[in-house]
Design a protein around this motif. Structure first.
Motif, mmCIF file in Angstrom:
data_model
loop_
_atom_site.group_PDB
_atom_site.id
_atom_site.type_symbol
_atom_site.label_atom_id
_atom_site.label_comp_id
_atom_site.label_asym_id
_atom_site.label_seq_id
_atom_site.Cartn_x
_atom_site.Cartn_y
_atom_site.Cartn_z
ATOM 1 N N LEU B 18 41.115 48.836 46.692
ATOM 2 C CA LEU B 18 41.114 49.607 45.349
ATOM 3 C C LEU B 18 40.289 48.521 44.542
ATOM 4 O O LEU B 18 38.906 48.272 43.414
ATOM 5 C CB LEU B 18 42.215 50.639 44.794
ATOM 6 C CG LEU B 18 41.658 51.342 43.675
ATOM 7 C CD1 LEU B 18 40.477 52.482 44.025
ATOM 8 C CD2 LEU B 18 43.076 52.022 43.175
ATOM 9 N N LEU B 20 38.998 45.380 45.893
ATOM 10 C CA LEU B 20 38.218 45.261 46.172
ATOM 11 C C LEU B 20 36.601 45.973 45.282
ATOM 12 O O LEU B 20 35.642 45.179 45.418
ATOM 13 C CB LEU B 20 38.018 45.570 47.828
ATOM 14 C CG LEU B 20 37.485 44.348 48.925
ATOM 15 C CD1 LEU B 20 37.044 43.284 48.488
ATOM 16 C CD2 LEU B 20 37.454 45.089 50.522
ATOM 17 N N LEU B 21 37.124 47.430 45.831
ATOM 18 C CA LEU B 21 36.221 47.990 45.325
ATOM 19 C C LEU B 21 35.874 47.877 43.986
ATOM 20 O O LEU B 21 34.759 47.706 43.752
ATOM 21 C CB LEU B 21 36.899 49.876 45.834
ATOM 22 C CG LEU B 21 35.681 50.750 45.341
ATOM 23 C CD1 LEU B 21 36.183 51.558 46.436
ATOM 24 C CD2 LEU B 21 35.674 50.946 44.426
ATOM 25 N N THR B 24 34.013 44.598 43.375
ATOM 26 C CA THR B 24 32.470 44.683 44.098
ATOM 27 C C THR B 24 31.844 45.105 42.970
ATOM 28 O O THR B 24 29.607 44.524 43.275
ATOM 29 C CB THR B 24 32.696 45.103 45.610
ATOM 30 O OG1 THR B 24 33.492 44.417 45.641
ATOM 31 C CG2 THR B 24 31.574 44.723 45.912
ATOM 32 N N GLU B 25 32.006 47.294 42.705
ATOM 33 C CA GLU B 25 31.140 47.407 41.369
ATOM 34 C C GLU B 25 30.863 46.538 40.042
ATOM 35 O O GLU B 25 30.451 47.387 39.364
ATOM 36 C CB GLU B 25 31.979 48.457 41.554
ATOM 37 C CG GLU B 25 31.758 49.377 42.364
ATOM 38 C CD GLU B 25 29.948 49.593 43.266
ATOM 39 O OE1 GLU B 25 29.520 49.927 41.940
ATOM 40 O OE2 GLU B 25 30.283 49.201 44.184
ATOM 41 N N LYS B 109 42.715 60.788 46.595
ATOM 42 C CA LYS B 109 42.150 59.760 47.072
ATOM 43 C C LYS B 109 41.005 59.761 48.428
ATOM 44 O O LYS B 109 40.340 58.960 48.083
ATOM 45 C CB LYS B 109 43.438 59.176 47.868
ATOM 46 C CG LYS B 109 44.110 58.184 46.455
ATOM 47 C CD LYS B 109 45.807 57.759 47.256
ATOM 48 C CE LYS B 109 46.864 57.318 46.745
ATOM 49 N NZ LYS B 109 47.723 56.954 46.981
ATOM 50 N N ASP B 110 41.119 60.892 48.705
ATOM 51 C CA ASP B 110 39.515 60.753 49.603
ATOM 52 C C ASP B 110 38.446 60.340 49.250
ATOM 53 O O ASP B 110 37.259 59.705 49.396
ATOM 54 C CB ASP B 110 39.884 61.677 50.654
ATOM 55 C CG ASP B 110 40.799 62.422 51.354
ATOM 56 O OD1 ASP B 110 41.682 61.780 50.474
ATOM 57 O OD2 ASP B 110 40.799 63.853 51.577
ATOM 58 N N VAL B 112 37.557 58.344 47.272
ATOM 59 C CA VAL B 112 37.434 56.619 46.854
ATOM 60 C C VAL B 112 36.245 56.102 47.858
ATOM 61 O O VAL B 112 35.495 55.638 47.361
ATOM 62 C CB VAL B 112 38.890 55.899 46.913
ATOM 63 C CG1 VAL B 112 38.121 54.655 47.245
ATOM 64 C CG2 VAL B 112 39.224 56.549 45.486
ATOM 65 N N GLY B 113 36.005 57.046 48.625
ATOM 66 C CA GLY B 113 35.244 56.145 49.431
ATOM 67 C C GLY B 113 34.028 57.062 49.444
ATOM 68 O O GLY B 113 32.730 56.046 49.614
ATOM 69 N N VAL B 115 31.412 55.825 46.656
ATOM 70 C CA VAL B 115 31.612 54.911 45.825
ATOM 71 C C VAL B 115 31.515 55.168 44.844
ATOM 72 O O VAL B 115 31.484 55.232 43.622
ATOM 73 C CB VAL B 115 31.373 53.618 46.286
ATOM 74 C CG1 VAL B 115 31.707 52.366 45.268
ATOM 75 C CG2 VAL B 115 32.636 52.762 47.217
ATOM 76 N N SER B 116 30.082 55.395 45.182
ATOM 77 C CA SER B 116 29.309 55.893 43.570
ATOM 78 C C SER B 116 30.049 57.169 42.823
ATOM 79 O O SER B 116 29.671 56.849 41.578
ATOM 80 C CB SER B 116 27.932 56.435 43.555
ATOM 81 O OG SER B 116 27.587 57.042 44.769
#
Lengths: 412, 215
Positions: B18, B20-21, B24-25, B109-110, B112-113, B115-116
């Motif tokens: 999370l 990291l994501l 990155t954003e 939680k799914d 989250v994949g 991302v946008s």
């Protein structure tokens, strides 16, 4: 003729029963005396301590009577005594156990019954003996005495030849019917008093089943929670993290392909770990080898995987209900883990047998013995599994070995 | 503008992913905590723009995250919180919404994949909006017996679901490939059929719809 032979055989067996029953009478007298003495003494502390031992003597004598009765009736005559433990508690438990009083009551009742019933039977035999012997001595001059058979004076050869055989035949018919009846009556009397009544047995069985059912529910619940936790914290969380990494990689593909490739590779590694974890969870639920090869094959696989050489004997077992096979599998798995980890054994054996709707699992190792049930979680786990199935667990593990673990599971 | 995020997650793998994501954003992760207690303390201390909270936390791994979120909102009304979970329960959604006010999200939680979409939802909640998982909405839409929701047309139900997720009229129009005007018309009809007072848009109407559905 065969009928008479069979009846005669039965009468002989019945007589043996009655004679043994008669021989119990002196034992009954002694047992009763010491029990009464202990009862009287139990107003004092010492007497209370002695009472359980006095009851134990009664139990021994009653046990002999049970064996006699079950042989005569050709069905088991068994009793369930309450538990006896502790020093002071033992006296209380003895006094509260209905079997204590049943034993004592039977001892008292057997004094008259154990004399009267055998006496009647022996009397019948004596009557037959009398008839048979008459021809030899009826003529002997007995002063002021004529020999009578059912009111008819035996005073001539004619009467000896006519009356005595008729009397003998009639008497034999009565004796062959009456003697087995007497023995059976004696045995029934013993059974009535000395066998735990069906009502009590059923009540105990219900209590037992209620307990095992609760254990089964607990075990099942714990199992479900464990599986849910494993899936939630393990596989599911890994999948989410894979989705996250792939999601980031997707966004980075254009701007930072190297980083994206790294994330994709991490995601792939994570899927492999997830597969491993799922396999573990599935094995923990219902081992696939059980589905493929049945219990025999699965146990053979367990044995092959055990660091200690294990021989298996599983020929007597076919396919069983899945739940029983799984329980048996885990019992063997845990037992062999214990053998490998704690016993120091150089060899072990696993034997499975199925008889009378029960699966018995016997695991023997030649290790150092003294297996500790309290300390080892493995053994407690095995016992829990067996209890949940209304099964039994026995552990014999003297110091120095060998250790024998027996688990019995109802399987039909 | 970067959002200052507090992560409340006990699973290291997920917390790291999370973080990291979000980095990155271009967002700022101001901390990662793994207990409800630390969550309360961290909000008191840092006042993050948004807290991303896992429902299950030590020690009992049941619904500590939801209870902690409700407590945080009691102490700091309006504190944006995005609750993540591996499964969703309408009961939890109802509890999270009960305090009123915007700045609440509840997602599987799914999601989250994607991302946008996830980052979108995060921004929306941080800005005082709402983000409800479609799964929650479909649970809320399952009704026993007769209910005014039954009188909605299929299209209106679609609009209602998207609206309840916290999406704007424009967003809904894009997703359903219709014009924003027709979305506006559908919304009007829905409010009429459900007997809700007309609402201008934004999170107030979402809350109206959600509280109506979770009655």
């Amino acid at each position: 003729m065969g009928g008479i032979r069979r009846r005669a055989g039965r009468a002989v067996r019945a007589t043996r029963h009655l004679i043994l029953s008669l021989l119990l009478v002196p034992l009954c007298v002694l047992a009763l005396l010491q029990f009464l003495a202990a009862l009287l003494l139990s107003v004092t502390f010492v007497g209370l301590l002695l009472l359980p031992y006095a009851a134990r003597v009664n139990r021994g004598v009653a046990g002999l009577a049970r064996r006699l009765a079950s042989r005569q009736l050709d069905r088991p005559v068994t009793a369930r005594y309450g538990p006896r433990s502790g020093v002071l508690n033992r006296a209380r438990l003895t006094l509260n156990d209905p079997m204590t009083w049943r034993d004592a009551g039977w001892l008292a009742l057997h004094l008259p019954a154990g004399v009267a019933l055998p006496a009647l039977a022996l009397g019948l035999w004596a009557g037959l003996g009398f008839d048979l012997s008459l021809p030899f001595w009826w003529w002997a001059p007995l002063p002021e005495h004529t020999i009578n058979v059912t009111g008819i004076a035996i005073d001539s050869w004619f009467r000896v030849i006519t009356v005595v055989p008729i009397h003998f035949a009639a008497f034999t018919a009565v004796a062959l019917w009456a003697i087995p009846w007497l023995a059976t009556a004696d045995a029934h009397l013993s059974r009535l008093i000395l066998a735990t009544p069906e009502r009590v047995r059923l009540a105990e069985r219900v209590a037992e089943l209620t307990e095992t059912r609760a254990a089964a529910l607990d075990a099942h619940g714990a199992e479900l929670r464990r599986i849910e936790r494993d899936l939630h914290d393990g596989a599911q969380a890994r999948l989410v993290s894979i989705a996250m990494r792939l999601g980031i990689a997707e966004r980075m593909m254009a701007t930072d392909p190297d980083k994206a490739a790294e994330l994709v590779s991490e995601a792939r590694q994570s899927t492999e770990e997830t597969m491993t974890e799922l396999r573990g969870i599935i094995r923990g639920m219902y081992p696939p080898i059980l589905a493929d090869r049945g219990l025999s094959g699965a146990v053979a696989a367990l044995a092959a995987g055990c660091p200690v050489p294990v021989t298996t004997a599983t020929d007597g077992v076919g396919r069983l209900p899945a739940a029983v096979e799984a329980a048996a599998y885990f019992v063997v798995a845990e037992a062999l883990t214990n053998v490998a980890k704690h016993s120091g054994a150089s060899s072990a054996s696993v034997r499975l047998d199925e008889a009378d709707g029960r699966l018995s699992i016997v695991i023997i190792d030649d290790g150092r013995g003294a297996a500790d049930e309290i300390g080892g979680t493995g053994l407690a786990g095995i016992r829990r599994r067996a209890t949940a199935f209304d099964g039994r667990t026995d552990l014999a593990s003297p110091p120095g070995g060998p250790t024998t673990l027996t688990v019995e599971l109802p399987c039909r | 503008m970067p959002v200052r995020v507090l992560i409340v997650e006990d699973n290291v793998l997920l917390a790291e992913g999370l973080a990291l994501l979000l980095r990155t954003e271009g967002h700022e992760v101001i901390g990662t905590v793994d207990t409800a207690e630390a969550f309360l303390g961290a909000v008191d201390e840092h006042r993050p723009d948004i807290a991303v909270v896992d429902v299950r936390l030590p020690p009992t791994f049941s619904d500590e995250g939801v209870r902690a979120a409700v407590e945080v909102r009691r102490r700091h009304p309006g504190q944006p919180i995005l609750v993540l979970s591996q499964y969703v329960e309408r009961t939890y959604a109802t509890e999270l919404l009960a305090g009123g006010g915007g700045g609440i999200g509840y997602l599987l939680k799914d999601r989250v994949g994607r991302v946008s979409e996830f980052v979108d939802a995060l921004r929306r909640v941080a800005g005082g909006g709402t983000a409800m998982d479609p799964e929650v909405i479909s649970q809320l839409l399952v009704r026993h017996g007769r209910h005014p929701v039954d009188s909605l047309s299929p299209r209106e139900r679609e609009v209602l679901a998207l609206m309840a997720e916290g999406r704007s009229n424009g967003d809904i129009a894009t997703r359903l490939t219709v014009t924003e005007r027709s979305v506006h018309k559908h919304v009007g009809n829905i409010f009429l059929k459900l007997g809700l007072p007309p609402s201008d848009g934004g999170h107030r109407r979402v809350l109206a719809v959600l509280s109506y559905l979770s009655q």
